[in-house]
Write an enzyme that holds these catalytic residues in place. Structure first.
Site, PDB file in Angstrom:
ATOM      1  CG  MET A 126       2.545  -1.956  -1.501  1.00  0.00           C
ATOM      2  SD  MET A 126       3.499  -0.424  -1.569  1.00  0.00           S
ATOM      3  CE  MET A 126       4.959  -0.986  -2.430  1.00  0.00           C
ATOM      4  CB  SER A 127      -3.551  -1.079  -0.008  1.00  0.00           C
ATOM      5  OG  SER A 127      -3.368   0.233  -0.496  1.00  0.00           O
ATOM      6  CB  VAL A 128      -1.396  -5.658   3.120  1.00  0.00           C
ATOM      7  CG1 VAL A 128      -1.420  -6.493   4.386  1.00  0.00           C
ATOM      8  CG2 VAL A 128      -1.611  -6.564   1.897  1.00  0.00           C
ATOM      9  CE  LYS A 181      -6.131   2.163   1.346  1.00  0.00           C
ATOM     10  NZ  LYS A 181      -4.759   2.149   0.797  1.00  0.00           N
TER      11      LYS A 181
END
Length: 445
Positions: free
Chosen positions: A160-162, A164
């Site tokens: 997921m947004s890891v 980013k």
């Protein structure tokens, strides 16, 4: 994961969960209505087992069934079976060493949840947060490792947004190397964005998410820009009457300004998509290719990773990475060691130092994260500014890389919490991580 479901009333909530917001349906608002970790165990429920699976156990990408809870607990470990992806090759060399020194005293570490009245053990917190896999490194050795549900040691899970923070690290590397000037405008690197809100934003403002954008991630609003982003990134065929953007690149050119760049932190996925475009333009490599070339191969990763992609094969920089648990632990350990791992300097030490110093606390405070007082955001990393200097990568449903330099500890967790927003698991995660750090400091081995 993001942008992979065509908008309709049935899938609004599930895309909201996928991207990073808290779904506003009554079910999502009332966590008690969800089955607990044991009752929602995807292995016990038998999703996608059989040749073919029973009709009531088949999950499909096209209708959003794959991300309805509890089915999504299977999907987060099997995205490659459901949607198009791009590989992140580990190369052909032997995996980098990650020695074991397992400890039996971690499960019983106790902590008080944020705003809680009753202490909880580390073991209890794993089920509370629907953990799918977790590994703890101390001084470079694996001291704790667990897998649940359908995730196995040789499996991959949505980060997921890891994602980013991984992409942010690559962007900061290019800044440190002088290939990107953080003070230049986005349009200097991607002229196609000159007329968008990003055109006059600096690379630094993108890296720290202090851009002023008219981009709502309010998933309850059918007119929010997040839905246009979703449709643009969806790799499925568009409806015949669809006239909007058909890729992430096309969508980014439509984002309009709102507010002033540099004034306040605003967590918006499209910032990372823009950084991914800048990286691709500067290096001639998309984020999947660059991650393989500059980091994954050099870490000695034991598995390939992969990115989900849009209809033209653009990797989703804002949340599309899927990887093995221990490989993300290698990545975290590399940063803990000032960018060095597997016998080589992979990320410049100056990049790690910059992340650890953190960003603008006043700008961050304007975002009103009540559970994160005193934190900041730098190079797409969340910086706690606690006494241990901990910093973390965070993704919806409980994905985490947590690095505590003082305790010489790295935690990587994959999870499938039915509530997407980290506010649902932070009360029983953040104090658990800190308690474990104190435990390891007090009882070194």
């Amino acid at each position: 994961m993001f942008g992979h479901i065509l908008r309709n009333t049935r899938t609004h909530c599930y895309l909201a969960l996928l991207v990073g917001g808290i779904c506003t349906s009554a079910a999502a608002a009332d966590a008690a209505r969800f089955p607990d970790a044991a009752a929602s165990d995807p292995a016990k429920l038998g999703w996608m087992v059989g040749a073919p699976p029973p009709a009531d156990r088949i999950l499909r990408f096209e209708d959003g069934s794959y991300f309805q809870f509890p089915a999504m607990r299977w999907s987060v470990s099997n995205f490659r079976q459901l949607m198009p992806t791009m590989n992140v090759s580990r190369g052909l060399s032997a995996p980098g060493a990650l020695p074991y020194a397992l400890r039996s005293d971690i499960d019983d570490v106790r902590f008080m949840p944020l705003n809680g009245k009753q202490a909880m053990t580390w073991r209890e917190s794993l089920a509370t947060n629907y953990t799918d896999g977790i590994v703890v490194l101390h001084k470079g050795r694996i001291v704790y490792e667990r897998y649940f549900g359908v995730l196995k040691a040789d499996g991959q899970h949505g980060a997921m947004s890891v994602t980013k923070s991984v992409v942010g690290t690559m962007g900061a590397m290019l800044v440190a190397e002088g290939r990107i000037d953080a003070n230049k405008r986005v349009a200097d690197y991607v002229p196609e964005l000159a007329q968008s809100a990003f055109g006059n934003a600096t690379i630094r403002q993108v890296l720290d998410m202090t851009t002023g954008l008219k981009f709502s991630e309010d998933y309850a609003d059918p007119n929010a820009e997040v839905w246009a982003h979703a449709q643009a990134g969806n790799p499925l065929p568009k409806p015949k009457d669809y006239t909007g953007p058909r890729s992430y690149y096309e969508f980014l050119q439509t984002v309009q300004p709102q507010g002033q760049h540099g004034e306040a932190f605003g967590y918006k996925t499209v910032n990372t998509d823009v950084l991914g475009w800048v990286i691709a333009r500067v290096t001639g490599r998309n984020v999947a290719e660059l991650l393989s070339e500059r980091i994954w191969r050099r870490l000695g990763a034991e598995q390939d990773a992969y990115f989900t992609v849009d209809s033209i094969g653009t990797p989703f920089a804002g949340g599309g990475l899927n990887a093995g648990l221990r490989d993300l632990a290698r990545f975290g350990e590399m940063l803990r060691n000032n960018g060095r791992f597997n016998g080589q300097q992979i990320v410049p030490k100056s990049v790690v130092d910059d992340i650890r110093r953190g960003g603008d606390k006043e700008a961050f405070a304007k975002a009103n994260y009540t559970l994160l007082p005193g934190w900041s955001y730098r190079n797409m990393w969340w910086v706690t500014h606690n006494e241990d200097g901990a910093y973390t990568a965070r993704g919806v449903h409980g994905q985490t890389i947590y690095i505590d330099p003082k305790a010489e500890m790295v935690i990587v967790r994959f999870a499938s919490n039915p509530i997407a927003g980290n506010a649902a698991n932070d009360p029983t995660s953040l104090p658990a991580y800190h308690a474990l750090a104190q435990h390891l400091l007090a009882r070194p081995r």
